[in-house]
Design an enzyme around this catalytic site. Structure first.
Site, short mmCIF file in Angstrom:
data_model
loop_
_atom_site.label_atom_id
_atom_site.label_comp_id
_atom_site.label_asym_id
_atom_site.label_seq_id
_atom_site.Cartn_x
_atom_site.Cartn_y
_atom_site.Cartn_z
N SER A 1 -1.31 40.08 2.85
CA SER A 1 -2.62 40.77 2.93
C SER A 1 -2.35 42.10 2.03
O SER A 1 -1.24 42.39 1.67
CB SER A 1 -3.00 41.43 4.50
OG SER A 1 -3.84 42.41 4.53
N TYR B 1 1.36 45.35 11.62
CA TYR B 1 0.62 44.56 10.83
C TYR B 1 0.92 44.83 9.45
O TYR B 1 1.50 43.78 8.71
CB TYR B 1 -0.79 44.69 11.00
CG TYR B 1 -1.47 43.45 10.19
CD1 TYR B 1 -1.37 42.35 10.46
CD2 TYR B 1 -2.45 43.83 9.05
CE1 TYR B 1 -2.23 41.30 9.75
CE2 TYR B 1 -3.07 42.87 8.28
CZ TYR B 1 -2.95 41.76 8.60
OH TYR B 1 -3.50 40.63 7.90
N1 NAP Z 1 -9.39 37.78 7.72
C1 NAP Z 1 -8.99 38.91 7.13
O1 NAP Z 1 -9.51 39.96 6.81
C2 NAP Z 1 -7.58 38.79 6.44
C3 NAP Z 1 -7.20 39.66 5.54
C4 NAP Z 1 -6.07 39.60 4.87
C5 NAP Z 1 -5.13 38.71 5.57
N2 NAP Z 1 -5.22 37.80 6.45
C6 NAP Z 1 -4.49 36.86 6.78
O2 NAP Z 1 -4.92 35.49 6.83
C7 NAP Z 1 -4.37 34.71 7.65
C8 NAP Z 1 -5.32 33.91 8.43
O3 NAP Z 1 -6.11 34.62 8.91
P1 NAP Z 1 -7.74 34.41 9.48
O4 NAP Z 1 -8.40 35.62 8.79
O5 NAP Z 1 -8.13 33.23 8.90
O6 NAP Z 1 -7.72 34.66 10.89
P2 NAP Z 1 -8.27 33.74 12.05
O7 NAP Z 1 -9.48 32.94 11.90
O8 NAP Z 1 -8.14 34.59 13.45
O9 NAP Z 1 -7.22 32.49 12.01
C9 NAP Z 1 -5.58 32.66 12.61
C10 NAP Z 1 -5.24 31.33 12.59
O10 NAP Z 1 -3.84 31.36 13.14
C11 NAP Z 1 -3.73 30.56 14.34
N3 NAP Z 1 -2.66 30.98 15.27
C12 NAP Z 1 -2.97 32.14 15.85
N4 NAP Z 1 -1.77 32.80 16.70
C13 NAP Z 1 -0.84 31.54 16.44
C14 NAP Z 1 0.43 31.17 17.17
N5 NAP Z 1 0.74 32.12 17.94
N6 NAP Z 1 0.94 29.97 16.63
C15 NAP Z 1 0.22 29.08 15.92
N7 NAP Z 1 -0.74 29.62 15.24
C16 NAP Z 1 -1.55 30.74 15.56
C17 NAP Z 1 -5.04 30.48 14.90
O11 NAP Z 1 -5.24 29.41 15.58
P3 NAP Z 1 -5.01 29.19 17.16
O12 NAP Z 1 -5.65 30.35 18.11
O13 NAP Z 1 -5.47 27.93 17.75
O14 NAP Z 1 -3.53 29.13 17.47
C18 NAP Z 1 -5.95 30.46 13.65
O15 NAP Z 1 -5.92 29.03 13.00
C19 NAP Z 1 -3.45 35.70 8.72
O16 NAP Z 1 -2.01 35.61 8.20
C20 NAP Z 1 -4.07 36.99 8.21
O17 NAP Z 1 -3.23 38.03 8.60
C21 NAP Z 1 -6.67 37.87 7.00
#
Ligand code: NAP
Length: 262
Positions: free
Chosen positions: A142, A155
């Site tokens: 991130s 985080y």
């Molecule tokens: N969205 C943003 O603004 C943003 C910005 C910068 C970086 N990121 C990074 O992007 C990545 C993806 O995030 P996203 O934005 O796509 O969020 P998201 O829509 O909340 O997706 C998170 C994913 O991780 C899975 N997950 C959560 N806890 C888990 C666990 N204990 N074991 C296995 N799987 C798990 C969730 O599925 P289940 O609940 O089914 O397990 C879901 O598929 C993350 O690393 C986040 O830090 C996001």
């Protein structure tokens, strides 16, 4: 005999950036192993990808913060049947608030998922990739990893780990045929904000990206063998600004931004 398709494992593939990685990779001709906790949601995704892209999709329902979940996923990464050609370490979550107001066990879980699982899965997949002389890893970090992040201290620190770790692996694998890239998105419209109790309405529209923009940039940069991908001009500028400031200054800037948004 036809050449077997390459296989990608995507963690956190049930929603957001991970779901888009799975879709985009299936569209590029990959077979998939998709990982998350919610098996029913993964089954639905698998069915869709199989139908739409003729991909073969393996579902691994696993909690990557738990030893049992890690064991299953690590075993798949170590297996050569068929080998994993690309690992996308995407599963992650954040906690927001002052550290002492947050739950200690949840902070620990955040480190387990964002740091420990990423390390263990890279460790499981790399020996086979190096031996075969090919393969790739994309670690999803991130822009929060470029400076201390008051109000989400854990985080930002986990993502600083992912940045440093991925850059180091990129050097360790240089010349081996294996490529490691870190992806550093900014605000992306996914379930992340809702799951982590963030009020998205305070974020200006111009800062938002969609998962397909983030993943499109990531795969383009991965094809070019870049070591880091920061999708979006504003995110790039912010990351450069934070990187050139001494940490005691970038910390103060981040603290002032948080105060203004409270
Ligand atoms: N969205 C943003 O603004 C943003 C910005 C910068 C970086 N990121 C990074 O992007 C990545 C993806 O995030 P996203 O934005 O796509 O969020 P998201 O829509 O909340 O997706 C998170 C994913 O991780 C899975 N997950 C959560 N806890 C888990 C666990 N204990 N074991 C296995 N799987 C798990 C969730 O599925 P289940 O609940 O089914 O397990 C879901 O598929 C993350 O690393 C986040 O830090 C996001």
């Amino acid at each position: 005999m036809s050449t077997p398709k390459p296989v990608a494992m995507v963690t956190g593939a049930s929603s957001g950036i991970g779901a888009e990685f799975a879709r985009a990779l299936a569209a590029r001709g990959y077979d998939l192993v998709i990982v998350a906790r919610d098996g029913a949601r993964l089954d639905e995704r698998a069915e869709l990808l199989e139908k739409e892209y003729d991909a073969s999709v393996e579902v691994l329902a696993a909690d990557l913060t738990k030893a049992t979940g890690l064991k299953v996923v690590e075993a798949r990464l170590e297996s050569a049947d068929p080998p994993i050609d690309l690992l996308v370490n995407n599963a992650g979550f954040g906690t927001f608030g002052r550290l002492w107001e947050l739950r200690r066990d949840v902070e620990e879980r955040e480190i387990r998922l964002n740091v420990v699982a990423v390390t263990r899965l890279c460790h499981a997949v790399l020996p086979g990739m190096v031996e075969r002389g090919r393969g790739g890893i994309i670690n999803v970090s991130s822009v929060a990893g470029f400076q201390p992040t008051p109000a989400n201290a854990t985080y930002g620190a986990t993502k600083a780990f992912v940045n440093s770790f991925s850059h180091a692996l990129c050097e360790e694998t240089r010349g081996s045929g294996v490529h490691v890239m870190v992806l550093c998105p900014g605000f992306t419209k996914t379930e992340f904000q809702e799951r982590n109790g963030l009020d998205s309405s305070k974020v200006p529209d111009r800062l938002w990206q969609l998962p397909d923009q983030v993943v499109g940039a990531a795969l383009r940069d991965f094809d070019r063998r870049r070591s880091v991908c920061i999708p979006g001009a504003l995110n790039k500028a912010g990351a450069v600004f934070s990187s050139v400031l001494p940490m005691n200054l970038s910390r103060r800037v981040a603290g002032a931004v948080v105060k203004r948004s409270e």
